[in-house]
Design an enzyme around this catalytic site. Structure first.
Site, PDB file in Angstrom:
ATOM      1  N   TYR A 238       0.899  -0.976   0.281  1.00  0.00           N
ATOM      2  CA  TYR A 238       0.023  -0.316  -0.159  1.00  0.00           C
ATOM      3  C   TYR A 238       0.507   1.471  -0.036  1.00  0.00           C
ATOM      4  O   TYR A 238       0.573   1.654  -0.793  1.00  0.00           O
ATOM      5  CB  TYR A 238      -0.914  -0.374   1.184  1.00  0.00           C
ATOM      6  CG  TYR A 238      -1.477   1.464   1.579  1.00  0.00           C
ATOM      7  CD1 TYR A 238      -2.055   1.992   0.154  1.00  0.00           C
ATOM      8  CD2 TYR A 238      -1.573   1.565   2.587  1.00  0.00           C
ATOM      9  CE1 TYR A 238      -3.969   2.867   0.597  1.00  0.00           C
ATOM     10  CE2 TYR A 238      -2.258   2.987   3.057  1.00  0.00           C
ATOM     11  CZ  TYR A 238      -2.651   3.764   2.101  1.00  0.00           C
ATOM     12  OH  TYR A 238      -3.773   4.851   2.484  1.00  0.00           O
ATOM     13  N   LYS A 242       1.896   3.773  -3.178  1.00  0.00           N
ATOM     14  CA  LYS A 242       1.170   5.371  -2.683  1.00  0.00           C
ATOM     15  C   LYS A 242       1.772   6.366  -3.102  1.00  0.00           C
ATOM     16  O   LYS A 242       2.304   7.598  -3.931  1.00  0.00           O
ATOM     17  CB  LYS A 242       0.290   5.549  -1.143  1.00  0.00           C
ATOM     18  CG  LYS A 242      -1.122   5.054  -1.096  1.00  0.00           C
ATOM     19  CD  LYS A 242      -1.669   5.541  -2.633  1.00  0.00           C
ATOM     20  CE  LYS A 242      -2.519   6.754  -2.007  1.00  0.00           C
ATOM     21  NZ  LYS A 242      -3.572   7.371  -2.679  1.00  0.00           N
TER      22      LYS A 242
END
Length: 492
Positions: A238, A242
Site C-alpha cells: 500500500y 502510494k
C-alpha cells in the site's frame, strides 16, 4: 498566502471526484452540497459497467448512507432535484488509461472543457493488496488522473490524496517533503516505476503460462507486492505504491497547480455532518471492538507509543481549504500532512484507557445475551515477547495435537488444521501491522499549520472548515463519539 472565502470559491465550480464511493469522498461530496448548493456541477467517477449500474451505486453506496441524513432533512423532497442538477455520474476506472476509462467521448470532451477542480481519492488501502491491482490504482492511476487533469482547459487545481505513511518506518520528525522519481527509503538505487509495471506483466504471463489458478495468481501477486516494497525500504504494498504515485504526480505536473494531502489514520467524524459517522474497519477499530467483545486479551506494541489519528471531517476541511488556497498557483510546493502527532498526540495507553472505560460502562452484549466483562490487556512490548507468548500458549498445543493426530489415526486432523491456520493468520497479521505497532515517527504539519494561520488571517470560515487537532479532547472524542460510532455503524 492570501485567498478569499472558501464558500465563495466553491460557488459555480465544476469538480471531478474520483473514488466516489470511498469513505472520504462521500464526506467531501456531502460537505460541498451542504455548504455550497450553488456549486455548478460535481462529476463522480466510479467503477461501473454502464450508467444504470453507476446510478445503482450512487443510491446504494453513497446517498443511501446515514451520512446524508442532515442533507435529506435540509432539502426534503427537493433533494432529488438538487442531485439530478448537480451530480453527473461518470462510469470509469483510473487504472485504465489517461482517459480514466471514460468510454463516452462526448462526456470526456464536456468534462475537459468545464472542470475547475479534480480531487483524486481513488485508492486501494489494503496493506497486502495484489501488486498488479495496487500498482494500477495507487501508482499508474495517479499518473492517469494527472494526465486527464492536464487536458482540462480551465483547471485551477488538482488535489491528490496520499497517506502520511509513505514515509515507511522512519523515526523522529517526518517532514512534509516530496519524493523525487526513483527515490527510495533505504538508499537502494534502481527503482524504476515503468520497470515495476513490466515485472508485474511478466510475472502474470509466467503464472498464466504455468496454468496457475486464480487463487494461486492472487497469492503470488500479494507476495510480489510485499517483496518489491521491502527491496526499496517500504513495509507494505500500500504505502510503496502510494509513494510511487506521489513521485509520478510530482514529476509530471509541469505547470499544473497540484496539492498533495497526506492524512494519518483517518477516524470517524468529529462534528460534521454529525459526530461519529464512520465506514469500514480501520486497524484501531478492529482492536477496540475485539477488546469489547472480550477477544483481545493481549496487545503487541509500544503502549507508550503515539498513534496518529485524525477525524475524517478535519481531513476533508483541510482538503477544501487547500484547494481554494492553491487554485491557479502552479509553482507552490503544496504538501500537507494532516494528523495530530505533533500538536495533540494520543498514545496507545490512552486508547487502552478509553476502551476500558467505555466497555465497562456500556459492555458489549454477547450472543448469549450476557454483557462481556473486559479487563486490562496484557502488553507484549517486543516481537521476541510475542513469539514467546505464542509458543507457550499455542504452539505447544499445536505440537501436542500433531502427535495425538498421528497416534489416533488422524482423528484430530480438523482440529489441528484449524488451529494451524489460525496461528498462521495471526502471525501474518502481526508481521503486516508490526511497523505501525512500533512506529517511532511523528508527522510534522508545519505547512498545514501555515494554511490554518492563513485561513484565520484571511477571515476564512474557520468555524465551517476547522482542521486544528489541538481543538480535540481525545477522551471525549473516543468515549462519546468514535467508539459509539464504530459500534453503531460498523459492527452492528
Amino acid at each position: 498566502m492570501e485567498f478569499g472565502s472558501v464558500v465563495q470559491f466553491l460557488e459555480d465550480k465544476t469538480i471531478l471526484i474520483t473514488g466516489a464511493t470511498g469513505f472520504l469522498a462521500k464526506i467531501l461530496l456531502e460537505k460541498i452540497l451542504r455548504v455550497q448548493p450553488n456549486v455548478k456541477k460535481i462529476y463522480l467517477l466510479l467503477r461501473a459497467a454502464d450508467a444504470k449500474s453507476a446510478s445503482q451505486r450512487l443510491q446504494n453506496e453513497i446517498l443511501g448512507k446515514d451520512l446524508f441524513t442532515i442533507l435529506k432533512e435540509k432539502w426534503g423532497a427537493d433533494l432529488n432535484s438538487l442531485i439530478s442538477k448537480k451530480i453527473v455520474l461518470v462510469p470509469g476506472d483510473i487504472s485504465y488509461d489517461d482517459d480514466l476509462g471514460v468510454k463516452d467521448s462526448n462526456l470526456r470532451e464536456e468534462i475537459w472543457s468545464q472542470l475547475d477542480v479534480v480531487v483524486n481519492l481513488a485508492a486501494t488501502t489494503n496493506f497486502d493488496e495484489r501488486y498488479d491491482v495496487a500498482l494500477g490504482i495507487n501508482t499508474m492511476g495517479a499518473k492517469h488522473v494527472l494526465c486527464f487533469a492536464k487536458k482540462c482547459v480551465k483547471l485551477k487545481v488538482l488535489v491528490h490524496v496520499s497517506t502520511a505513511y509513505v514515509s515507511g518506518e522512519r523515526a523522529g520528525l517526518i517532514l512534509e517533503t516530496s519524493y523525487g522519481r526513483g527515490d527510495t527509503l533505504n538508499g537502494v538505487s534502481g527503482l524504476d516505476i515503468d520497470e515495476e509495471k513490466k515485472l508485474v506483466d511478466q510475472k502474470l504471463n509466467e503464472l498464466q503460462a504455468e496454468g496457475a489458478t486464480t487463487e494461486e495468481i492472487k497469492g503470488a501477486m500479494k507476495e510480489m507486492g510485499i517483496e518489491r516494497a521491502k527491496v526499496y525500504g517500504w513495509p507494505n504494498t500500500y504505502v510503496f505504491t502510494k509513494a510511487m504515485g506521489e513521485m509520478l504526480v510530482g514529476d509530471l505536473k509541469e505547470n499544473l497547480s497540484v496539492v498533495i494531502i497526506r492524512p494519518t489514520i483517518v477516524t470517524s467524524t468529529l462534528k460534521e455532518p454529525f459526530p461519529g459517522w464512520v465506514e469500514g474497519i480501520r486497524t484501531i477499530d478492529s482492536l477496540a471492538v475485539g477488546y469489547g467483545k472480550g477477544r483481545l486479551t493481549c496487545f503487541l506494541g509500544d503502549i507508550t507509543g503515539i498513534v496518529d489519528v485524525i477525524p475524517a471531517d478535519m481531513v476533508v476541511n483541510a482538503m477544501i481549504v487547500a484547494m481554494a488556497a492553491h487554485a491557479n498557483r502552479p509553482f507552490d510546493d503544496a504538501i500537507y500532512q494532516v494528523g495530530s502527532s505533533v500538536r495533540n498526540p494520543v498514545r496507545y495507553t490512552n486508547l487502552q484507557d478509553f476502551g476500558f472505560h467505555y466497555f465497562t460502562k456500556k459492555p458489549w452484549i454477547g450472543k448469549d445475551g450476557k454483557p462481556v466483562k473486559v479487563g486490562r490487556v496484557k502488553v507484549l512490548s517486543s516481537m521476541a515477547n510475542f513469539h514467546g507468548y505464542m509458543a507457550i500458549r499455542y504452539l505447544l498445543l499445536l505440537k501436542g495435537l500433531e502427535l495425538a493426530n498421528i497416534a489416533f489415526c488422524r482423528y484430530f486432523e480438523k482440529m489441528y488444521t484449524d488451529l494451524n491456520r489460525k496461528i498462521k493468520f495471526v502471525m501474518k497479521l502481526v508481521e503486516l501491522y508490526r511497523p505501525y505497532l512500533f512506529f517511532r515517527g511523528v508527522f510534522d504539519d508545519m505547512n498545514t499549520e501555515k494554511l490554518r494561520i492563513a485561513a484565520v488571517e484571511n477571515n476564512i470560515e474557520t468555524d465551517m472548515f476547522y482542521f486544528d487537532p489541538k481543538a480535540i479532547d481525545w477522551e471525549d472524542y473516543f468515549t462519546n463519539i468514535h467508539i459509539p460510532g464504530v459500534v453503531k455503524y460498523v459492527f452492528r
